[in-house]
Scaffold this active site. Structure first.
Site, PDB file in Angstrom:
ATOM      1  N   ARG A  35      19.180   7.817 -72.094  1.00  0.00           N
ATOM      2  CA  ARG A  35      19.777   8.114 -73.365  1.00  0.00           C
ATOM      3  C   ARG A  35      20.509   9.506 -73.356  1.00  0.00           C
ATOM      4  O   ARG A  35      21.673   9.607 -74.030  1.00  0.00           O
ATOM      5  CB  ARG A  35      18.720   8.140 -74.337  1.00  0.00           C
ATOM      6  N   LYS A 197       7.815 -11.978 -82.251  1.00  0.00           N
ATOM      7  CA  LYS A 197       7.465 -12.312 -83.604  1.00  0.00           C
ATOM      8  C   LYS A 197       8.783 -12.869 -84.158  1.00  0.00           C
ATOM      9  O   LYS A 197       9.942 -12.345 -84.406  1.00  0.00           O
ATOM     10  CB  LYS A 197       7.075 -11.032 -84.489  1.00  0.00           C
ATOM     11  N   GLY A 350      15.241  -3.632 -77.304  1.00  0.00           N
ATOM     12  CA  GLY A 350      14.580  -2.876 -76.244  1.00  0.00           C
ATOM     13  C   GLY A 350      14.077  -3.616 -74.958  1.00  0.00           C
ATOM     14  O   GLY A 350      14.371  -3.621 -73.797  1.00  0.00           O
ATOM     15  N   GLY A 373      15.964  -1.989 -82.823  1.00  0.00           N
ATOM     16  CA  GLY A 373      16.021  -2.235 -84.555  1.00  0.00           C
ATOM     17  C   GLY A 373      17.580  -2.171 -85.035  1.00  0.00           C
ATOM     18  O   GLY A 373      17.852  -2.789 -85.785  1.00  0.00           O
TER      19      GLY A 373
HETATM   20  P1  ADP Z   1      12.987  -6.866 -78.126  1.00  0.00           P
HETATM   21  O1  ADP Z   1      12.561  -5.557 -78.081  1.00  0.00           O
HETATM   22  O2  ADP Z   1      14.356  -7.276 -77.157  1.00  0.00           O
HETATM   23  O3  ADP Z   1      13.689  -6.994 -79.668  1.00  0.00           O
HETATM   24  P2  ADP Z   1      10.893  -8.153 -78.832  1.00  0.00           P
HETATM   25  O4  ADP Z   1      10.045  -6.962 -79.141  1.00  0.00           O
HETATM   26  O5  ADP Z   1      11.022  -9.086 -80.248  1.00  0.00           O
HETATM   27  O6  ADP Z   1      12.021  -8.092 -77.915  1.00  0.00           O
HETATM   28  O7  ADP Z   1       9.809  -9.242 -78.073  1.00  0.00           O
HETATM   29  C1  ADP Z   1       9.392  -8.836 -76.864  1.00  0.00           C
HETATM   30  C2  ADP Z   1       7.956  -9.341 -76.554  1.00  0.00           C
HETATM   31  O8  ADP Z   1       7.589 -10.781 -76.737  1.00  0.00           O
HETATM   32  C3  ADP Z   1       7.578  -8.985 -74.971  1.00  0.00           C
HETATM   33  O9  ADP Z   1       6.547  -7.965 -75.005  1.00  0.00           O
HETATM   34  C4  ADP Z   1       7.146 -10.447 -74.532  1.00  0.00           C
HETATM   35  O10 ADP Z   1       5.824 -10.124 -73.873  1.00  0.00           O
HETATM   36  C5  ADP Z   1       6.676 -10.974 -75.938  1.00  0.00           C
HETATM   37  N1  ADP Z   1       6.552 -12.620 -75.734  1.00  0.00           N
HETATM   38  C6  ADP Z   1       7.708 -13.286 -75.577  1.00  0.00           C
HETATM   39  N2  ADP Z   1       7.390 -14.475 -75.099  1.00  0.00           N
HETATM   40  C7  ADP Z   1       6.001 -14.616 -75.509  1.00  0.00           C
HETATM   41  C8  ADP Z   1       5.067 -15.769 -75.687  1.00  0.00           C
HETATM   42  N3  ADP Z   1       5.265 -16.969 -75.299  1.00  0.00           N
HETATM   43  N4  ADP Z   1       3.834 -15.434 -76.029  1.00  0.00           N
HETATM   44  C9  ADP Z   1       3.638 -13.991 -76.302  1.00  0.00           C
HETATM   45  N5  ADP Z   1       4.339 -13.006 -76.404  1.00  0.00           N
HETATM   46  C10 ADP Z   1       5.469 -13.396 -75.675  1.00  0.00           C
HETATM   47 MG    MG Z   2      10.519  -4.886 -78.535  1.00  0.00          MG
END
Ligand code: ADP
Ligand code: MG
Length: 394
Positions: A35, A197, A350, A373
């Site tokens: 960053r 989620k 992230g 976000g």
């Molecule tokens: P980003 O940071 O790219 O927005 P998220 O924070 O929404 O992504 O999601 C990332 C998390 O989702 C990771 O920690 C990953 O382990 C979890 N994840 C992905 N698939 C599954 C699954 N099938 N069961 C539980 N957790 C999951």
């Molecule tokens: Mg995340």
């Protein structure tokens, strides 16, 4: 919205909101300076044009108190090395000492202010605090895309107390790349969504239903959709309070002729702690003592085919628990498919950015957003408070 290129910064004092929210180790040392490096194009431009720059950032969540571990002092030192010139450090964010340091700057010189979140007035977007931040400042430049979804004093209110304001080079690049995904994306436009989620991503999905041709769903999120359809998903992660929303999203997708693809097969495990797979399932019900942790090989193939035919791709959220090597295959293979597609590809989030770099394909992705976000909110609402403060119009 003006860009740094349009601002008459020569010989002026410029407040630059940067994102120096770097990860620290237990001893408070900088674990990753990505960053800080990302701010260099804007800072080099300011130096080249003989501006005097005052840098301002948050670091962590000190909640309005002085937390010595969250001081930006170490960041000033690292920045000085990277920039190849001395950047001073002000222990005060606002106050007589900060003002004196700012007044003493000569053309091409800069100072980094202490963590702006040491003041509660930052997160409450306090007008008086913003006015004091702007003391001795001519021009405000925001280069902190990752903070633009926050209506905080150093992001929004401060812009009202300067003569002119605009976007730094990093911010401008983010906005240009991401807005290509909702302003007139080349078709077919494919969105890939995963992660833990559904609830985090509902507004994004709703926007994508108006824009995308195909939506590919993986990650834990898929199992809330499956359960909403009445499937038995075993121990897989489900948000039970989002089943109604999931059902309505599925209906809307059908109405609008958006192809909404869920996994065809699932890598199973007994738990996340036991980092081994116990096989793959192709049909429901999933065994009651198993959870889905990654997309299976048939899903990898099906998703990859859609990806290969796309002209624009937006990806957010890993398709499985990619942090665990045994459950990372789906995410890595999809990253490779995106990189090989030749499409305009945008990755936000992230964990998604981490997954892309783990797959080693970062250099073949068109744009990896620095703001998790913020990138999701921008894609959902097509505007952000920090951009509106700079005059951005949807
Ligand atoms: P980003 O940071 O790219 O927005 P998220 O924070 O929404 O992504 O999601 C990332 C998390 O989702 C990771 O920690 C990953 O382990 C979890 N994840 C992905 N698939 C599954 C699954 N099938 N069961 C539980 N957790 C999951
Ligand atoms: Mg995340």
């Amino acid at each position: 919205m003006k860009s740094l290129k349009d601002l008459a910064v020569e010989g002026r004092t410029v407040l630059v909101r940067v994102d120096f929210n770097v990860p620290l180790d237990d001893e408070g040392r900088i674990r990753d300076d990505t960053r800080i490096r990302a701010s260099l194009p804007t800072l080099n431009e300011l130096v080249r044009r003989n501006a005097r720059f005052v840098l301002c950032s948050h670091l962590g969540r000190p909640k309005g108190r002085v937390v010595p571990k969250l001081s930006l002092r170490g960041v000033a030192a690292r920045l000085s090395e990277l920039l190849g010139r001395d950047v001073r450090f002000s222990e005060e964010v606002i106050g007589p000492k900060a003002s004196m340091l700012i007044r003493s700057l000569k053309d091409g010189e800069g100072v980094l202010l202490e963590n702006v979140r040491f003041h509660e007035a930052e997160t409450s977007n306090d007008e008086g605090f913003a006015r004091r931040l702007a003391e001795g400042i001519d021009i405000f430049v925001n280069d902190a895309f990752g903070s633009c979804h926050r209506a905080h004093a150093s992001v929004t209110a401060v812009a009202r107390h300067v003569r002119d304001a605009g976007a730094g080079l990093l911010l401008e690049k983010e906005v240009n790349s991401l807005s290509r995904a909702f302003r007139s994306p080349l078709k077919p436009y494919t969105a890939i969504l995963g992660g833990a989620k559904v609830s985090d991503k509902i507004p994004v999905i709703e926007n994508l239903l108006n824009k995308a041709d195909d939506i590919l769903i993986g990650g834990a999120m898929a199992y809330t959709f499956f359960k909403a359809r009445g499937e038995d998903v075993g121990k897989s992660l489900v948000e039970d309070d989002k089943l109604e929303t999931a059902r309505s999203i599925l209906e809307q997708a059908e109405k609008r002729n958006v192809r909404f693809l869920l996994p065809e097969d699932h890598v199973l495990a007994a738990s996340l702690e036991q980092a081994v797979s116990t096989g793959t399932a192709g049909a429901f019900p999933l065994p009651p003592d198993r959870m889905a942790v990654d997309i299976g090989p048939k899903t990898i193939d099906a998703f990859s085919r859609v990806i290969a035919g796309s002209k624009t791709i937006f990806w957010n959220g890993p398709l499985g628990v990619f942090e665990v090597p045994a459950f990372s295959r789906g995410t890595i293979r999809i990253a490779e498919a995106v990189a090989g597609s030749g499409a305009l590809s945008i990755v936000g989030g992230g964990d998604s950015a981490a997954a892309v770099s783990k797959a080693g394909v970062g250099d073949r992705i068109s744009h990896i957003s620095t703001g998790g976000g913020a990138s999701l909110e921008f894609l959902a609402y097509e505007t952000l408070p920090g951009l509106e403060a700079l005059g951005w119009k949807k």
